[in-house]
Design a protein around this motif. Structure first.
Motif, PDB file in Angstrom:
ATOM      1  N   PHE A 112       0.814  -1.210   0.000  1.00  0.00           N
ATOM      2  CA  PHE A 112       0.000   0.000   0.000  1.00  0.00           C
ATOM      3  C   PHE A 112       0.851   1.264   0.000  1.00  0.00           C
ATOM      4  N   THR A 113       1.986   1.234   0.683  1.00  0.00           N
ATOM      5  CA  THR A 113       2.889   2.389   0.669  1.00  0.00           C
ATOM      6  C   THR A 113       3.415   2.638  -0.736  1.00  0.00           C
ATOM      7  N   LEU A 114       3.791   1.576  -1.428  1.00  0.00           N
ATOM      8  CA  LEU A 114       4.303   1.721  -2.793  1.00  0.00           C
ATOM      9  C   LEU A 114       3.211   2.226  -3.735  1.00  0.00           C
ATOM     10  N   CYS A 115       1.997   1.732  -3.567  1.00  0.00           N
ATOM     11  CA  CYS A 115       0.880   2.246  -4.377  1.00  0.00           C
ATOM     12  C   CYS A 115       0.660   3.726  -4.094  1.00  0.00           C
ATOM     13  N   GLY A 116       0.763   4.106  -2.812  1.00  0.00           N
ATOM     14  CA  GLY A 116       0.607   5.501  -2.441  1.00  0.00           C
ATOM     15  C   GLY A 116       1.686   6.381  -3.046  1.00  0.00           C
ATOM     16  N   ILE A 117       2.918   5.879  -3.089  1.00  0.00           N
ATOM     17  CA  ILE A 117       4.025   6.631  -3.688  1.00  0.00           C
ATOM     18  C   ILE A 117       3.794   6.799  -5.187  1.00  0.00           C
ATOM     19  N   ILE A 118       3.376   5.722  -5.847  1.00  0.00           N
ATOM     20  CA  ILE A 118       3.141   5.780  -7.299  1.00  0.00           C
ATOM     21  C   ILE A 118       2.108   6.848  -7.631  1.00  0.00           C
ATOM     22  N   VAL A 119       0.999   6.860  -6.888  1.00  0.00           N
ATOM     23  CA  VAL A 119      -0.038   7.863  -7.134  1.00  0.00           C
ATOM     24  C   VAL A 119       0.436   9.245  -6.697  1.00  0.00           C
ATOM     25  N   GLY A 120       1.110   9.323  -5.544  1.00  0.00           N
ATOM     26  CA  GLY A 120       1.542  10.594  -4.995  1.00  0.00           C
ATOM     27  C   GLY A 120       2.508  11.350  -5.886  1.00  0.00           C
ATOM     28  N   THR A 121       3.334  10.636  -6.639  1.00  0.00           N
ATOM     29  CA  THR A 121       4.297  11.307  -7.521  1.00  0.00           C
ATOM     30  C   THR A 121       3.624  11.962  -8.716  1.00  0.00           C
ATOM     31  N   VAL A 167      -8.878  10.713  -5.439  1.00  0.00           N
ATOM     32  CA  VAL A 167      -9.455  10.128  -6.657  1.00  0.00           C
ATOM     33  C   VAL A 167      -8.503   9.093  -7.252  1.00  0.00           C
ATOM     34  N   GLY A 168      -7.214   9.407  -7.259  1.00  0.00           N
ATOM     35  CA  GLY A 168      -6.229   8.501  -7.856  1.00  0.00           C
ATOM     36  C   GLY A 168      -6.062   7.193  -7.122  1.00  0.00           C
ATOM     37  N   THR A 169      -6.233   7.221  -5.796  1.00  0.00           N
ATOM     38  CA  THR A 169      -6.062   5.996  -5.009  1.00  0.00           C
ATOM     39  C   THR A 169      -7.330   5.162  -4.913  1.00  0.00           C
ATOM     40  N   LEU A 170      -8.457   5.713  -5.335  1.00  0.00           N
ATOM     41  CA  LEU A 170      -9.725   4.984  -5.214  1.00  0.00           C
ATOM     42  C   LEU A 170      -9.690   3.613  -5.886  1.00  0.00           C
ATOM     43  N   PRO A 171      -9.195   3.495  -7.133  1.00  0.00           N
ATOM     44  CA  PRO A 171      -9.134   2.156  -7.746  1.00  0.00           C
ATOM     45  C   PRO A 171      -8.237   1.192  -6.964  1.00  0.00           C
ATOM     46  N   GLU A 218      -7.702   1.267  -3.741  1.00  0.00           N
ATOM     47  CA  GLU A 218      -8.398   0.904  -2.507  1.00  0.00           C
ATOM     48  C   GLU A 218      -9.464  -0.159  -2.760  1.00  0.00           C
ATOM     49  N   ILE A 219     -10.234   0.015  -3.832  1.00  0.00           N
ATOM     50  CA  ILE A 219     -11.273  -0.965  -4.164  1.00  0.00           C
ATOM     51  C   ILE A 219     -10.646  -2.323  -4.476  1.00  0.00           C
ATOM     52  N   ALA A 220      -9.618  -2.305  -5.329  1.00  0.00           N
ATOM     53  CA  ALA A 220      -8.959  -3.560  -5.711  1.00  0.00           C
ATOM     54  C   ALA A 220      -8.186  -4.167  -4.549  1.00  0.00           C
ATOM     55  N   GLY A 221      -7.693  -3.317  -3.646  1.00  0.00           N
ATOM     56  CA  GLY A 221      -6.876  -3.814  -2.548  1.00  0.00           C
ATOM     57  C   GLY A 221      -7.659  -4.319  -1.356  1.00  0.00           C
ATOM     58  N   PHE A 222      -8.851  -3.754  -1.123  1.00  0.00           N
ATOM     59  CA  PHE A 222      -9.604  -4.100   0.077  1.00  0.00           C
ATOM     60  C   PHE A 222     -10.699  -5.139  -0.132  1.00  0.00           C
ATOM     61  N   LEU A 223     -11.465  -5.008  -1.194  1.00  0.00           N
ATOM     62  CA  LEU A 223     -12.646  -5.857  -1.344  1.00  0.00           C
ATOM     63  C   LEU A 223     -12.322  -7.353  -1.444  1.00  0.00           C
ATOM     64  N   PRO A 224     -11.396  -7.793  -2.316  1.00  0.00           N
ATOM     65  CA  PRO A 224     -11.122  -9.237  -2.400  1.00  0.00           C
ATOM     66  C   PRO A 224     -10.628  -9.857  -1.090  1.00  0.00           C
ATOM     67  N   PRO A 225      -9.670  -9.239  -0.356  1.00  0.00           N
ATOM     68  CA  PRO A 225      -9.234  -9.852   0.906  1.00  0.00           C
ATOM     69  C   PRO A 225     -10.345  -9.925   1.952  1.00  0.00           C
ATOM     70  N   ILE A 226     -11.172  -8.866   2.031  1.00  0.00           N
ATOM     71  CA  ILE A 226     -12.267  -8.886   2.992  1.00  0.00           C
ATOM     72  C   ILE A 226     -13.283  -9.974   2.624  1.00  0.00           C
ATOM     73  N   ALA A 227     -13.570 -10.086   1.315  1.00  0.00           N
ATOM     74  CA  ALA A 227     -14.479 -11.142   0.852  1.00  0.00           C
ATOM     75  C   ALA A 227     -13.910 -12.516   1.174  1.00  0.00           C
ATOM     76  N   LYS A 228     -12.603 -12.674   1.027  1.00  0.00           N
ATOM     77  CA  LYS A 228     -11.970 -13.959   1.340  1.00  0.00           C
ATOM     78  C   LYS A 228     -12.086 -14.279   2.828  1.00  0.00           C
ATOM     79  N   ARG A 229     -11.837 -13.275   3.677  1.00  0.00           N
ATOM     80  CA  ARG A 229     -11.885 -13.519   5.124  1.00  0.00           C
ATOM     81  C   ARG A 229     -13.306 -13.842   5.585  1.00  0.00           C
ATOM     82  N   LEU A 230     -14.289 -13.309   4.882  1.00  0.00           N
ATOM     83  CA  LEU A 230     -15.684 -13.607   5.228  1.00  0.00           C
ATOM     84  C   LEU A 230     -16.155 -14.930   4.636  1.00  0.00           C
TER      85      LEU A 230
END
Length: 209
Positions: free
Chosen positions: A109-118, A128-132, A134-146
């Protein structure tokens, strides 16, 4: 601020029990401390840009990799400390796997933040730039844990799902989980290096090593 949030999370966990406590605890660890880099990296890079700190760094001996490594380590240490504290009431099946899960998630997530931040110049643009991501990073793992994503090895090619698997202490497809997490950190590290190098060059720097 994170001390306050940690106390709040511990209070919520104290109200839960059984499998519900484990599920909520794992999601908390993954979605907040482990993802701390995504939330704060935009503010950090924007502050450096607005105060012209980057202009000084770009012409210094500091390389893009050292710049990135400093942010990965500083964010990663805080994420690990908070994550491990939150796991105390939940319990850990394998402490080494839990540590790597939190650290690798923080790195991703830090590396993704750096990529967008630059590439952005305002906080709104960063959100707006990090929204995709966040969606791709959070939803699948949460769905897996549930339990909504199944137990296929293919789902572990997603770094977040592999990290959640390790956080649970689940050693099924362990090699796939470890390779996936390491591979994604390496891929994003080189992508971030390319972006930081271009950012340094845009403010007069020329150190690409």
């Amino acid at each position: 601020m994170y001390l306050f949030l940690m106390i709040l999370y511990l209070g919520i966990l104290s109200l839960l029990s059984g499998s519900g406590k484990e599920i909520v605890g794992h999601i908390m660890v993954y979605s907040d401390p482990a993802a701390m880099g995504m939330f704060f990296m935009g503010a950090i890079v924007l502050l450096e840009k607005s105060q012209r700190v980057l202009n000084s760094i770009a012409v210094s001996p500091v390389s893009p990799m050292e710049y990135i490594g400093g942010k990965m380590c500083s964010i990663g240490i805080i994420s690990l400390l908070v994550g491990m504290v939150l796991l105390i009431p939940v319990g850990m099946e394998h402490i080494v796997l839990a540590v790597w899960s939190i650290v690798s998630a923080s790195f991703v997530f830090t590396l993704c933040g750096i990529i967008v931040g630059t590439k952005i110049h305002s906080l709104t643009g960063y959100i707006v730039g990090t929204l995709p991501f966040e969606i791709a990073g959070f939803l699948p793992p949460i769905a897996k844990r549930l339990g909504w994503a199944g137990d296929s090895a293919w789902i572990l090619l997603h770094p977040g799902c592999a990290q959640m698997q390790l956080l649970e202490g689940n050693t099924q497809y362990l090699a796939v989980s470890l390779i996936s997490t390491v591979a994604w950190v390496i891929i994003l590290l080189f992508a971030a290096k390319h972006c930081v190098t271009k950012m340094f060059q845009s403010v007069g720097g020329g150190n690409e090593s």
